[in-house]
Design a protein around this motif. Structure first.
Motif, PDB file in Angstrom:
ATOM      1  N   TYR A   1      20.204 -12.491  36.547  1.00  0.00           N
ATOM      2  CA  TYR A   1      20.681 -10.915  35.325  1.00  0.00           C
ATOM      3  C   TYR A   1      22.444 -10.360  34.975  1.00  0.00           C
ATOM      4  O   TYR A   1      22.242 -10.208  33.985  1.00  0.00           O
ATOM      5  CB  TYR A   1      20.310 -10.047  36.461  1.00  0.00           C
ATOM      6  CG  TYR A   1      18.879  -9.502  37.168  1.00  0.00           C
ATOM      7  CD1 TYR A   1      17.918 -10.300  36.627  1.00  0.00           C
ATOM      8  CD2 TYR A   1      18.559  -9.473  38.126  1.00  0.00           C
ATOM      9  CE1 TYR A   1      16.309 -10.824  36.965  1.00  0.00           C
ATOM     10  CE2 TYR A   1      17.248  -9.999  38.783  1.00  0.00           C
ATOM     11  CZ  TYR A   1      16.195  -9.891  38.462  1.00  0.00           C
ATOM     12  OH  TYR A   1      14.986 -10.216  38.339  1.00  0.00           O
TER      13      TYR A   1
ATOM     14  N   LEU B   1      19.886  -6.258  28.642  1.00  0.00           N
ATOM     15  CA  LEU B   1      19.256  -5.903  30.249  1.00  0.00           C
ATOM     16  C   LEU B   1      19.995  -5.069  30.399  1.00  0.00           C
ATOM     17  O   LEU B   1      21.427  -5.215  30.831  1.00  0.00           O
ATOM     18  CB  LEU B   1      18.971  -6.843  30.549  1.00  0.00           C
ATOM     19  CG  LEU B   1      18.930  -7.425  32.014  1.00  0.00           C
ATOM     20  CD1 LEU B   1      17.458  -6.874  32.577  1.00  0.00           C
ATOM     21  CD2 LEU B   1      19.665  -7.850  32.993  1.00  0.00           C
TER      22      LEU B   1
ATOM     23  N   GLU C   1      20.224  -0.837  34.127  1.00  0.00           N
ATOM     24  CA  GLU C   1      18.452  -2.034  34.983  1.00  0.00           C
ATOM     25  C   GLU C   1      19.180  -2.670  36.348  1.00  0.00           C
ATOM     26  O   GLU C   1      18.917  -2.961  37.333  1.00  0.00           O
ATOM     27  CB  GLU C   1      18.481  -2.751  33.921  1.00  0.00           C
ATOM     28  CG  GLU C   1      17.362  -2.752  32.858  1.00  0.00           C
ATOM     29  CD  GLU C   1      16.011  -1.689  33.239  1.00  0.00           C
ATOM     30  OE1 GLU C   1      15.229  -2.490  34.375  1.00  0.00           O
ATOM     31  OE2 GLU C   1      16.092  -1.159  32.655  1.00  0.00           O
TER      32      GLU C   1
ATOM     33  N   SER D   1      11.195  -1.766  38.056  1.00  0.00           N
ATOM     34  CA  SER D   1      13.029  -1.984  37.152  1.00  0.00           C
ATOM     35  C   SER D   1      12.737  -3.119  36.891  1.00  0.00           C
ATOM     36  O   SER D   1      11.448  -4.104  36.927  1.00  0.00           O
ATOM     37  CB  SER D   1      13.987  -2.556  38.016  1.00  0.00           C
ATOM     38  OG  SER D   1      14.039  -3.038  38.855  1.00  0.00           O
ATOM     39  N   ARG D   2      13.346  -4.128  35.499  1.00  0.00           N
ATOM     40  CA  ARG D   2      13.338  -5.410  34.792  1.00  0.00           C
ATOM     41  C   ARG D   2      13.851  -5.909  35.835  1.00  0.00           C
ATOM     42  O   ARG D   2      14.638  -7.068  35.293  1.00  0.00           O
ATOM     43  CB  ARG D   2      13.833  -5.118  33.662  1.00  0.00           C
ATOM     44  CG  ARG D   2      12.838  -4.389  33.036  1.00  0.00           C
ATOM     45  CD  ARG D   2      12.513  -4.561  30.956  1.00  0.00           C
ATOM     46  NE  ARG D   2      14.271  -3.469  30.947  1.00  0.00           N
ATOM     47  CZ  ARG D   2      14.698  -3.730  29.591  1.00  0.00           C
ATOM     48  NH1 ARG D   2      14.732  -4.523  29.128  1.00  0.00           N
ATOM     49  NH2 ARG D   2      15.664  -2.730  29.143  1.00  0.00           N
TER      50      ARG D   2
ATOM     51  N   VAL E   1       8.634  -9.774  31.647  1.00  0.00           N
ATOM     52  CA  VAL E   1       9.393  -8.343  32.837  1.00  0.00           C
ATOM     53  C   VAL E   1      10.820  -8.391  32.429  1.00  0.00           C
ATOM     54  O   VAL E   1      10.991  -6.974  31.903  1.00  0.00           O
ATOM     55  CB  VAL E   1       9.337  -8.460  34.170  1.00  0.00           C
ATOM     56  CG1 VAL E   1      10.316  -7.014  34.220  1.00  0.00           C
ATOM     57  CG2 VAL E   1       7.751  -7.881  34.390  1.00  0.00           C
ATOM     58  N   THR E   2      11.529  -9.070  31.932  1.00  0.00           N
ATOM     59  CA  THR E   2      12.746  -9.383  32.226  1.00  0.00           C
ATOM     60  C   THR E   2      13.181 -10.420  30.817  1.00  0.00           C
ATOM     61  O   THR E   2      12.892 -11.578  30.766  1.00  0.00           O
ATOM     62  CB  THR E   2      13.444  -9.399  33.303  1.00  0.00           C
ATOM     63  OG1 THR E   2      13.263  -9.029  34.070  1.00  0.00           O
ATOM     64  CG2 THR E   2      15.169  -9.420  32.593  1.00  0.00           C
TER      65      THR E   2
END
Length: 299
Positions: free
Chosen positions: A72, A82, A86, A95-96, A105-106
């Motif tokens: 992330y 992103l 987030e 949340s992602r 999703v992300t």
């Protein structure tokens, strides 16, 4: 390329902050693998944050998916969709930024990883797909499919049976564009692995007919960079790069099992760890801007 140490510290700062805010998660792996990630994402990975589904992008799989804040942080710093909000909602409902990366999703997540070893097998499948598509569509002077698959794995991944089977097939299929970077920190959630995990991973992968590089210093981006460059020259075998690292690098409690699963600041005491972070260069306000140096668009 921007200062590699500063970029690695940006990843560490984001991982610490997100896990601390969620009061849940695994900061140790992202902090330990940050230098490896900078070497790969900053110097080799071919991708385009504006077009995450670009067909000929390199694939990156985080097989040790519990260290999801590494991915992330990389996606945020390199310009994927992103945003910081987030990251502030790490491990929160809807949340992602789920506790383990989830495909669909992300943006930028290639496959869902959680069960150890599964991501390694997924990476083998991706590398096989690249080889089959290249054989089908590439023509002399007109290369349509030409990309690498990279996978980060921790000590838990080669312990699982699925990784043995998949990696043996990768060697048999001569998937030379598959490059695995093994985060060999000797720590699991239960403590040091040495009393009960006695496999010689290098010899095992040699037996699978892989090209094995290392052990190398996983905290030296230049050395990791050179190892990846060497692996990319391989024409007949997949490559395993064994990176010796310290879990929770940058934290005063590094190389402790609790760094695997607890907030880095909480384990040391909030004030003491903030002071250590400043002394080590882990100043989030200064390092987050360094992320733009990580972004390498499609070649």
């Amino acid at each position: 390329m921007a200062n590699a140490s500063l970029m690695a510290n940006a990843i560490r700062a984001l991982a610490m902050d997100a896990v601390q805010l969620a009061n849940s998660g695994h900061p140790g792996a992202p902090m330990g693998m940050a230098d490896m990630a900078v070497a790969l994402w900053g110097r080799h990975l071919s991708h385009n944050p504006a077009h995450p589904h670009w067909a000929n992008r390199d694939r990156f799989v985080l097989s040790n998916g519990h260290g999801s804040m590494l991915l992330y942080a990389l996606l945020h710093l390199t310009g994927y969709d992103l945003p910081m909000d987030e990251l502030k909602h790490f491990r929160q409902l809807h949340s992602r930024t789920a506790g383990h990366p989830e495909v669909g999703v992300t943006p930028g997540v290639e496959t869902t990883t959680g069960p150890l070893g599964q991501g390694t097998a997924n990476a083998v499948g991706m590398a096989l797909a690249e080889k089959l598509l290249a054989a089908e569509f590439n023509r002399e002077g007109h290369t349509v499919v030409d990309h690498h698959t990279y996978v980060f794995l921790g000590d838990g991944c080669p312990m699982e049976g699925i990784s043995h089977e998949a990696c043996a097939l990768a060697g048999a299929w001569k998937l030379n564009k598959l490059i695995a970077l093994y985060d060999d920190n000797g720590i699991s959630i239960d403590g040091k692995v040495s009393p009960w995990y006695v496999d010689d991973v290098a010899q095992r992968f040699n037996a699978y007919q892989w090209n094995v590089i290392g052990p190398i210093d996983g905290h030296n981006p230049d050395i990791v960079d050179a190892a990846i460059a060497q692996a990319r020259e391989e024409t007949d075998r997949p490559t395993l790069i064994i990176c010796k690292t310290h879990i929770g690098q940058g934290s005063p409690n590094r190389a402790q099992p609790r760094e695997h699963r607890q907030g880095a600041r909480r384990t040391a005491g909030r004030g003491r760890n903030r002071a250590h972070a400043r002394a080590s260069g882990l100043d989030a306000r200064a390092v987050r801007d360094s992320g733009r140096g990580l972004c390498r668009l499609g070649r």
